[in-house]
Each structure stands twice: as C-alpha cells, then as structure tokens.
Design an enzyme around this catalytic site. Sequence first.
Site, PDB file in Angstrom:
ATOM      1  N   TRP A  77      -3.028  -2.512  -1.541  1.00 19.75           N
ATOM      2  CA  TRP A  77      -2.737  -3.896  -1.904  1.00 19.75           C
ATOM      3  C   TRP A  77      -3.332  -4.711  -0.772  1.00 19.75           C
ATOM      4  CZ3 TRP A  77      -0.035  -8.022   0.277  1.00 19.75           C
ATOM      5  CH2 TRP A  77       0.229  -9.098  -0.590  1.00 19.75           C
ATOM      6  N   ARG A  97       2.917   0.405  -5.358  1.00 22.03           N
ATOM      7  CA  ARG A  97       2.866  -0.281  -4.063  1.00 22.03           C
ATOM      8  C   ARG A  97       1.556  -1.047  -3.863  1.00 22.03           C
ATOM      9  NH1 ARG A  97       6.780   2.075  -0.828  1.00 22.03           N
ATOM     10  NH2 ARG A  97       5.830   1.212   1.030  1.00 22.03           N
ATOM     11  N   CYS A 154       0.833  -1.197   0.000  1.00 21.38           N
ATOM     12  CA  CYS A 154       0.000   0.000   0.000  1.00 21.38           C
ATOM     13  C   CYS A 154       0.876   1.258   0.000  1.00 21.38           C
ATOM     14  CB  CYS A 154      -0.938   0.099   1.207  1.00 21.38           C
ATOM     15  SG  CYS A 154      -1.968  -1.350   1.435  1.00 21.38           S
ATOM     16  N   ASN A 176      -0.422   1.571   5.777  1.00 20.22           N
ATOM     17  CA  ASN A 176       0.375   0.655   4.969  1.00 20.22           C
ATOM     18  C   ASN A 176       0.954  -0.353   5.955  1.00 20.22           C
ATOM     19  OD1 ASN A 176       2.312  -0.620   3.364  1.00 20.22           O
ATOM     20  ND2 ASN A 176       3.806   1.020   3.671  1.00 20.22           N
ATOM     21  N   GLY A 177       0.479  -1.601   5.877  1.00 26.20           N
ATOM     22  CA  GLY A 177       1.040  -2.586   6.801  1.00 26.20           C
ATOM     23  C   GLY A 177       0.029  -3.618   7.234  1.00 26.20           C
ATOM     24  N   LYS A 188       9.328 -14.585 -14.316  1.00 27.63           N
ATOM     25  CA  LYS A 188       8.753 -13.584 -15.234  1.00 27.63           C
ATOM     26  C   LYS A 188       7.505 -14.152 -15.910  1.00 27.63           C
ATOM     27  CE  LYS A 188      11.031 -10.118 -14.412  1.00 27.63           C
ATOM     28  NZ  LYS A 188      10.951 -10.567 -13.063  1.00 27.63           N
ATOM     29  N   LYS A 220       4.952  -3.616  -6.305  1.00 33.98           N
ATOM     30  CA  LYS A 220       6.396  -3.559  -6.546  1.00 33.98           C
ATOM     31  C   LYS A 220       7.215  -3.529  -5.259  1.00 33.98           C
ATOM     32  CE  LYS A 220       9.749  -1.874  -9.699  1.00 33.98           C
ATOM     33  NZ  LYS A 220       9.967  -3.211 -10.273  1.00 33.98           N
ATOM     34  N   GLU A 264      14.753 -17.030 -12.891  1.00 31.46           N
ATOM     35  CA  GLU A 264      14.215 -15.686 -13.137  1.00 31.46           C
ATOM     36  C   GLU A 264      13.264 -15.704 -14.337  1.00 31.46           C
ATOM     37  OE1 GLU A 264      13.808 -12.956 -11.853  1.00 31.46           O
ATOM     38  OE2 GLU A 264      13.677 -11.426 -13.408  1.00 31.46           O
ATOM     39  N   GLU A 324       4.624 -14.308 -13.259  1.00 32.89           N
ATOM     40  CA  GLU A 324       4.020 -13.062 -12.782  1.00 32.89           C
ATOM     41  C   GLU A 324       3.381 -12.241 -13.900  1.00 32.89           C
ATOM     42  OE1 GLU A 324       6.716 -10.442 -10.693  1.00 32.89           O
ATOM     43  OE2 GLU A 324       8.330 -10.790 -12.094  1.00 32.89           O
ATOM     44  N   HIS A 326      15.021 -36.245 -12.122  1.00 31.64           N
ATOM     45  CA  HIS A 326      14.687 -36.545 -10.725  1.00 31.64           C
ATOM     46  C   HIS A 326      13.248 -36.152 -10.397  1.00 31.64           C
ATOM     47  CE1 HIS A 326      18.830 -37.638 -10.051  1.00 31.64           C
ATOM     48  NE2 HIS A 326      19.183 -36.517 -10.655  1.00 31.64           N
TER      49      HIS A 326
HETATM   50  O1  M6R Z   1      12.583  -4.554  -4.027  1.00 36.24           O
HETATM   51  P1  M6R Z   1      13.123  -5.937  -3.908  1.00 36.24           P
HETATM   52  O2  M6R Z   1      14.225  -6.219  -4.867  1.00 36.24           O
HETATM   53  O3  M6R Z   1      13.525  -6.279  -2.501  1.00 36.24           O
HETATM   54  O4  M6R Z   1      11.912  -6.878  -4.297  1.00 36.24           O
HETATM   55  C1  M6R Z   1      12.005  -8.266  -4.213  1.00 36.24           C
HETATM   56  C2  M6R Z   1      10.857  -8.925  -4.918  1.00 36.24           C
HETATM   57  O5  M6R Z   1       9.647  -8.556  -4.354  1.00 36.24           O
HETATM   58  C3  M6R Z   1      10.822  -8.588  -6.414  1.00 36.24           C
HETATM   59  O6  M6R Z   1      12.020  -8.907  -7.031  1.00 36.24           O
HETATM   60  C4  M6R Z   1       9.682  -9.360  -7.101  1.00 36.24           C
HETATM   61  O7  M6R Z   1       9.963 -10.713  -7.130  1.00 36.24           O
HETATM   62  C5  M6R Z   1       9.408  -8.809  -8.498  1.00 36.24           C
HETATM   63  N1  M6R Z   1       8.011  -8.886  -8.765  1.00 36.24           N
HETATM   64  C6  M6R Z   1      10.106  -9.544  -9.566  1.00 36.24           C
HETATM   65  O8  M6R Z   1       9.772  -9.134 -10.843  1.00 36.24           O
END
Ligand code: M6R
Length: 617
Positions: free
Chosen positions: A74, A27, A2, A98-99, A494, A612, A490, A497, A513
Amino acid sequence: MCGIVGYFGPQAPKNILLSGLKKLEYRGYDSAGVAIHNAGEFKVYRAAGKLAELEEKVSKVDFDGRIGIGHTRWATHGLPTERNAHPHKVNGVSLVQNGIIENYAELKKELIANGAQFTSETDTEVVTHLIAQALADSADLMAAIQKVIPKLRGAYAILVVSENEPDTILAFKAGPPLILGQGDGEVFLASDVQAFVEQTNRVVYLDDFEIVKVKGPTFTFYDQFGVEISKPVEVVDISVATSDKKGFKHYMLKEMFEQPRAVANALNPYIDVETKSIDVSRLGLDGAATEIEALKALQGAERIYIVACGTSYYAGLYAKYLIEQLVRIPVDVDVASEFRYRDPVLDKKSFALFISQSGETADTLAALRLAKDNGLTTMSLCNTKRSTIDRESNLHLYMNSGIEVGVASTKAFLSTLAVLNTLSIYLAESRNQINADERAQLVEALLSLPSLMEGVLSYDSFFNQAAETLKNYKGFLYLGRGHNFPIAMEGALKMKELAYLHAEGYPAGEMKHGPLALVDSQMVAVVICPKDKYYDKTISNLEEAKARGGVIFSIGTGQDEELEAMSEHYLSIPESHWMLSGLLSVIPVQLLAYHVADRLGHDVDQPRNLAKSVTVE
Ligand code: M6R
C-alpha cells in the site's frame, strides 16, 4: 500498511510466500514482490497491480532455495509502480518493509552524498542501502542491522536477507505487527498470523525493538541491545480465513448477509439467554487480580473516553448516545489521530475504550498507549484476538464476527454496535440506572435483533434497483438524529469508500447551518427517520431538503405513509424497541452503497487507495 512474509523450510518458498501474501492482500494491493533464493542469489520478482500480476510473473519460475521474503504494498512513498514495489535489493541485501521511515529524506541525502544510487522513490530502499553499507564494514547481517536501527525514525516492520548469509532472515519492528510461526523444521514470519495459520498455530509475537534471527529452521530473539532473550511460543486458536464467497458476487455482500449470525455470535459470550442477564465474568475477564481491579475502574469511572478511527469511530459515537442515555456518565469520543496529538486532559478516574476491528490501527494503538501512560484503565473492543491493541489493553471485549475480508467494514461494525449495547446495559445496571426488569427487557430486545435483521436483508433487490438511478447523482447527504446520526456518518463513509461519490453525514438539524446550500436536483438526501422522539423534527428537515429539489431516499419504521409520500425511495425497517433502530438502519445504508458501487463497476472488495489494516499514521 503493507503485508510482509518470510519463510525458511522444506516446502517451496514461492508457494508459501504467495499464499501468505494472498492472505495479507487486505493490507495493501497496489503491487507485490518476492525475493527467493536461487542458484546462489536472492532473485527478486516484482509486479505493479494486484497479487495476481506477480503470481503470473513467477508462475513458470523454479527456485532451488528454501528461503525467501515477500511483500504486498500500500504505497506511502512513490507511485505504485514495479520499481517502487518491494523487495528492494542493494549489493546482495534484499528487504521488505511495512511502515514508514519518517527521516528517510535526510538519510537518503547522506547516502547520495556518499555515492549511493537509488532506483526507486521509496523510504524502504533507504534502509536497504543503509544495511548494505553497514554490511560492507562488518560482513555480519545482525551487526549491520544493529548499527542501522538507531538511525531509523518512524514505525516499521522489516524482513531482510543477504546473499552473504543465504540461510538467514533477520526481522525487526517498531510499531506494526510481526509474528513468527514455528513449524516442524520450518519457520514463518508475517504481519498477520493468517498468512501461515494453515501451516502452524505455534507463534511468537515480536515486541517493538526486538530482533529475531531465523537461521535455517532455528530462531533466536534479541533485545534492542543485542542480548539474547527467550520468548514463549504460544499456541493460538485462530480460525483460517475462508476464501470462499459462498456463491455471493463479493465478499462484502456475503459479509453483509452474514450479519444476523455475526451479531448473534457477538452477543452470545456476554448474554445469558435464560436469565436475560449480562454475565460480568464474560466481559473478557479471566479472574486475574489486575483484571478485577480494571473492572472496578470501569464500574466506578466518572467519564469514559472512546477512541477509534473510521467506521470504528462511528461505532464509538453511537456508544456515546447509548451510554449517556442509559448510564448517565459523560462520554468523550475521539478520532485516534486527534486524541494522540491534542494533549488531552485525562483524569485518572476516567476509563478509556479503544475500538478496532483489526486491533492494529497505528493511531488507535498510540492512543491506547497514551491513555495507559496517563494512568487510565483501558479496555479494547477488537475483532482480531491477540492483536496488539487486544494484547495491550487491561480488559478485552470482542466483536466475534469472524474474519472480515471486504476492506469496507460491515459485519464487524454491526457486531461492535451489538457489543456496545451489551456494555451499556451492563453498566446501567451495575450503576443502578436500571433495575433487573428493565435490564431483562433491554436484553430481550437485543436478542431479537438477528431475526429483525434478516427481514431488512430481504430488501436487497430493492437497493439493487434503486442503485440503477442513484448511481447517476452527484452526491449524497446522509441525515439522522440521536443515535442514528453516527449511522448516517457510517452510511456516507460507505458511499465514499465504495462508490467514490461525494457523501457527507450530518445531524439532520445541522442542514440549515450550511449543507442545505448543496441541495439541488442532483443531490440525494438519505434520511434515517424512524418513529422515535426525533421523528417530527427530522421530517421538517426532510421537507427543507425536498423544497430545494433534493431527491429523498428515506429509511423509516413500518408502514409510514407520510414519509413514503415525501420520498422517491422509501425503505421500511421493522417496528422495534427504540434501542434497535440504529442497528437496523445500518443494513440499508450498507446495501445502498454496495449496489451503487457495483453498478458503477468498482472493485467493491478492494476499493482503490485503501487497505483494511492501517498500521501507519
Ligand atoms: O481496524 P480498525 O477498526 O481500527 O480500522 C479503522 C478504520 O480504518 C476502518 O474502520 C475503515 O474506516 C474502514 N475502511 C471502514 O469501512
């Protein structure tokens, strides 16, 4: 997560709050709201959905007041509906949070037993009731808050206004960030400087358990006991996040195309291009004695811990391969939410590195504090300067990739990898694992990265076309070995998400395995197979997937007829130094996920259920 904002001043609060919330939408973006003073009361407007819904709702409303608070959500407790959106208002008290209040259920029970009536499912409404109740006893907002704070368990940043004190905002925090901005005759409050940096760069960062009382254009800080404290106003050098997509369809696409420049910017502060050396004094040091000690601890460390979440965690995993190979010291990599709770055995002779684009990730911050409590010297690698993780670590590295708007991290990841390469080379030389010539060769290779990346980006249309068929498959297995294994992880993240498709990253050797059972004609195997020491082994793993009907999408080096013949889709990355193949494989997996998601019609910049900056655990 948030985002919260507050404002007192001569400008129209509606405009300031909405523009601040726009900057904070990264956020959380499932609902939003404002409480703005008008005709003797704080009028609350809330809307489910993106901020645009709220903007529409208040577009024709005029407010006569000079003060207000706002929120972009959020959801943690309760669905993202209008009634769960903030601000919550109880008996003239309006509040945004926020929290998470962890003990909200027991507090709510007590409140209900005392006759309180709830209109939402949120933990935030509980705090609003508590303050409204305390105000009934004392009629002083500051006193009411001081009475309520000891009852709260969790991590929160809160702004509260009351109709009894219509020129006042009270703000307090324990965990998530909260920053005050001092303008001329006006005061801003926000979760991130970005919300108001266009208006002022004079800021004060609140520390946990402090309270700030904004009364008209003045503000006063108090410690947790209510004793007035003085805090310096800092002038920050933070650039304004641009809202310009520069002709690209999405921020994410723009940010992927910015990567060559971002990587050059990431390398620039640490590398002397003339001498091909890495300048120690540029490793975030300003020459302070404590920092020099910290640098010695890094150079002499017997083990390095790297702790992070999500994409930053995969960057840490990548660094493990590189540091162990080049520096020959053991590296442990942990997901922050595990590290902080698994009671790790931490030797004081080890060193801890925390990677975070936002610099505010709650679990990473808690892990940093744990490491410090255990006497470890710490270093952060952040994109956001002056973020909490940056401020609290002993040494500071920066991604320098500029503002990343897309929720899915792209350029910050590649910049992180570039900086981690620099760090590895620096450590290898300072610990006599490589000589000056070898260091110069490695640095030279790194410096060639941006132009090689340009070449990979030019294949964008290849991914666009491939996505048309790939979007129809049931899932994706991403396979890699060595430092390309974290890149496979990674790539899978991607795809998950952005495209909401099932995707897993595996070390290619692990297929037999278990994961091989998933392979059939509906499964795509994305194989990262550069011509390195693992090449033959990875080709064998690819054969195994192909023999079971899997569709092969391969990323290889240069002209590789063998790999190409085995693949439905083959993408060539340029021949390069061994150290660069992982970095060059990142762009293909990003572009693949982007185009599949786009063709599926998803909101690429703001994927569902995500935010984010993850400031709750
Ligand atoms: O701000 P940070 O690098 O600490 O964030 C970590 C993760 O929340 C962030 O990398 C998340 O996995 C992204 N959505 C990846 O695209």
